[in-house]
Motif scaffolding. Sequence first.
Motif, mmCIF file in Angstrom:
data_model
loop_
_atom_site.group_PDB
_atom_site.id
_atom_site.type_symbol
_atom_site.label_atom_id
_atom_site.label_comp_id
_atom_site.label_asym_id
_atom_site.label_seq_id
_atom_site.Cartn_x
_atom_site.Cartn_y
_atom_site.Cartn_z
ATOM 1 N N GLN A 261 69.382 8.716 -45.664
ATOM 2 C CA GLN A 261 70.454 9.119 -46.374
ATOM 3 C C GLN A 261 70.432 9.661 -47.694
ATOM 4 O O GLN A 261 70.962 10.384 -48.195
ATOM 5 C CB GLN A 261 71.472 8.044 -46.282
ATOM 6 C CG GLN A 261 71.950 7.667 -44.769
ATOM 7 C CD GLN A 261 72.710 8.718 -44.189
ATOM 8 O OE1 GLN A 261 73.706 9.218 -44.978
ATOM 9 N NE2 GLN A 261 72.508 9.084 -42.874
ATOM 10 N N GLN A 262 69.459 8.957 -48.595
ATOM 11 C CA GLN A 262 69.144 9.328 -49.837
ATOM 12 C C GLN A 262 68.752 10.635 -49.789
ATOM 13 O O GLN A 262 69.007 11.278 -50.698
ATOM 14 C CB GLN A 262 68.023 8.278 -50.464
ATOM 15 C CG GLN A 262 67.484 8.405 -51.654
ATOM 16 C CD GLN A 262 66.612 7.330 -52.144
ATOM 17 O OE1 GLN A 262 66.387 6.478 -51.623
ATOM 18 N NE2 GLN A 262 66.007 7.805 -53.336
ATOM 19 N N GLY A 263 67.609 11.025 -48.999
ATOM 20 C CA GLY A 263 67.394 12.387 -49.044
ATOM 21 C C GLY A 263 68.576 13.436 -48.740
ATOM 22 O O GLY A 263 68.374 14.477 -49.479
ATOM 23 N N ILE A 264 69.413 13.045 -47.891
ATOM 24 C CA ILE A 264 70.469 13.877 -47.640
ATOM 25 C C ILE A 264 71.394 14.113 -48.881
ATOM 26 O O ILE A 264 71.721 15.130 -49.336
ATOM 27 C CB ILE A 264 71.298 13.458 -46.529
ATOM 28 C CG1 ILE A 264 70.689 13.413 -45.286
ATOM 29 C CG2 ILE A 264 72.493 14.003 -46.349
ATOM 30 C CD1 ILE A 264 71.293 12.929 -44.021
ATOM 31 N N VAL A 265 71.615 12.940 -49.526
ATOM 32 C CA VAL A 265 72.196 12.834 -50.920
ATOM 33 C C VAL A 265 71.614 13.799 -52.037
ATOM 34 O O VAL A 265 72.232 14.808 -52.653
ATOM 35 C CB VAL A 265 72.622 11.646 -51.387
ATOM 36 C CG1 VAL A 265 73.124 11.571 -52.908
ATOM 37 C CG2 VAL A 265 73.641 10.835 -50.471
ATOM 38 N N LEU B 164 70.799 18.808 -55.049
ATOM 39 C CA LEU B 164 69.944 20.268 -55.290
ATOM 40 C C LEU B 164 70.864 21.472 -54.739
ATOM 41 O O LEU B 164 70.859 22.463 -55.434
ATOM 42 C CB LEU B 164 68.652 20.142 -54.482
ATOM 43 C CG LEU B 164 67.742 19.218 -55.134
ATOM 44 C CD1 LEU B 164 66.526 19.049 -54.389
ATOM 45 C CD2 LEU B 164 67.461 19.453 -56.467
ATOM 46 N N TRP B 165 71.334 21.486 -53.752
ATOM 47 C CA TRP B 165 72.153 22.585 -53.229
ATOM 48 C C TRP B 165 73.478 22.844 -53.735
ATOM 49 O O TRP B 165 73.528 24.066 -54.462
ATOM 50 C CB TRP B 165 72.826 22.289 -51.565
ATOM 51 C CG TRP B 165 73.180 23.396 -51.179
ATOM 52 C CD1 TRP B 165 74.821 23.687 -50.933
ATOM 53 C CD2 TRP B 165 72.687 24.539 -50.601
ATOM 54 N NE1 TRP B 165 75.040 24.704 -50.450
ATOM 55 C CE2 TRP B 165 73.876 25.344 -50.049
ATOM 56 C CE3 TRP B 165 71.589 25.133 -50.405
ATOM 57 C CZ2 TRP B 165 73.779 26.809 -49.482
ATOM 58 C CZ3 TRP B 165 71.169 26.353 -49.872
ATOM 59 C CH2 TRP B 165 72.298 27.045 -49.371
ATOM 60 N N GLN B 166 74.059 22.054 -54.411
ATOM 61 C CA GLN B 166 74.937 22.074 -55.424
ATOM 62 C C GLN B 166 74.847 22.546 -56.739
ATOM 63 O O GLN B 166 75.321 23.582 -57.265
ATOM 64 C CB GLN B 166 75.920 20.873 -55.577
ATOM 65 C CG GLN B 166 76.699 20.537 -54.401
ATOM 66 C CD GLN B 166 77.737 21.252 -53.970
ATOM 67 O OE1 GLN B 166 78.496 22.123 -54.570
ATOM 68 N NE2 GLN B 166 77.761 21.563 -52.454
ATOM 69 N N GLU B 167 73.716 22.329 -57.170
ATOM 70 C CA GLU B 167 73.041 22.735 -58.362
ATOM 71 C C GLU B 167 72.706 24.324 -58.124
ATOM 72 O O GLU B 167 72.974 25.076 -58.989
ATOM 73 C CB GLU B 167 71.849 21.914 -58.721
ATOM 74 C CG GLU B 167 72.200 20.501 -59.384
ATOM 75 C CD GLU B 167 70.709 19.814 -59.712
ATOM 76 O OE1 GLU B 167 69.775 20.345 -59.950
ATOM 77 O OE2 GLU B 167 70.954 18.584 -59.827
ATOM 78 N N ALA B 168 71.904 24.510 -57.138
ATOM 79 C CA ALA B 168 71.604 25.910 -56.971
ATOM 80 C C ALA B 168 72.900 26.840 -56.796
ATOM 81 O O ALA B 168 72.795 28.111 -57.314
ATOM 82 C CB ALA B 168 70.986 25.888 -55.538
ATOM 83 N N LEU B 169 74.098 26.469 -56.063
ATOM 84 C CA LEU B 169 75.084 27.222 -56.133
ATOM 85 C C LEU B 169 75.693 27.395 -57.400
ATOM 86 O O LEU B 169 76.453 28.584 -57.642
ATOM 87 C CB LEU B 169 76.190 26.513 -55.155
ATOM 88 C CG LEU B 169 75.652 26.555 -53.636
ATOM 89 C CD1 LEU B 169 77.128 25.585 -52.816
ATOM 90 C CD2 LEU B 169 75.798 27.874 -53.061
ATOM 91 N N ARG B 170 75.505 26.400 -58.492
ATOM 92 C CA ARG B 170 76.164 26.611 -59.908
ATOM 93 C C ARG B 170 75.357 27.475 -60.438
ATOM 94 O O ARG B 170 75.876 27.892 -61.615
ATOM 95 C CB ARG B 170 76.462 25.187 -60.414
ATOM 96 C CG ARG B 170 77.639 24.393 -59.807
ATOM 97 C CD ARG B 170 77.784 23.172 -60.592
ATOM 98 N NE ARG B 170 76.847 22.192 -60.708
ATOM 99 C CZ ARG B 170 76.622 21.110 -59.727
ATOM 100 N NH1 ARG B 170 77.560 21.128 -58.792
ATOM 101 N NH2 ARG B 170 75.541 20.433 -60.040
ATOM 102 N N ASP B 171 73.966 27.530 -60.353
ATOM 103 C CA ASP B 171 73.218 28.330 -61.191
ATOM 104 C C ASP B 171 73.446 29.889 -61.081
ATOM 105 O O ASP B 171 73.202 30.212 -59.839
ATOM 106 C CB ASP B 171 71.863 27.716 -60.463
ATOM 107 C CG ASP B 171 70.492 28.528 -61.457
ATOM 108 O OD1 ASP B 171 71.095 29.273 -62.354
ATOM 109 O OD2 ASP B 171 69.372 28.316 -61.113
ATOM 110 N N LYS B 172 73.756 30.340 -62.177
ATOM 111 C CA LYS B 172 74.123 31.704 -62.064
ATOM 112 C C LYS B 172 72.911 32.591 -62.482
ATOM 113 O O LYS B 172 72.907 33.881 -62.764
ATOM 114 C CB LYS B 172 75.314 32.096 -63.042
ATOM 115 C CG LYS B 172 76.316 31.273 -62.424
ATOM 116 C CD LYS B 172 76.903 31.614 -61.178
ATOM 117 C CE LYS B 172 78.026 30.831 -60.813
ATOM 118 N NZ LYS B 172 78.215 30.818 -59.247
ATOM 119 N N THR B 173 71.552 32.093 -62.971
ATOM 120 C CA THR B 173 70.540 32.878 -63.233
ATOM 121 C C THR B 173 69.994 33.682 -61.994
ATOM 122 O O THR B 173 70.108 33.244 -60.711
ATOM 123 C CB THR B 173 69.227 31.992 -63.663
ATOM 124 O OG1 THR B 173 68.908 31.126 -62.683
ATOM 125 C CG2 THR B 173 69.585 31.100 -64.955
#
Length: 95
Positions: A50-54, A59-68
Amino acid sequence: MATVEKISIALPPEMVAIIRGAVDTGEYASSSEVVRDALRDWTHKRSLRQQGIVELRQLWQEALRDKTPGVSADDVLDRLERKYQALADAGGGVS
């Protein structure tokens, strides 16, 4: 353990043999101890999953927000090809 609740479970003969073997060799004092230990391990593994999923979700949300801008697949493949060609030319070829 202050309070315990007794339950009945059905297990295949192979699992019962494993539990009885652990008790017979003295590794555990009772079948209940074997099951409690297995449940502790399962709970720990489940918590880690569960911790790995969180963490993956974060990380996925950070990647989506990353506009570089990213690197194209063609650029990555070109870099890898040059790297491995240089290794081959230097005599350290990949087998």
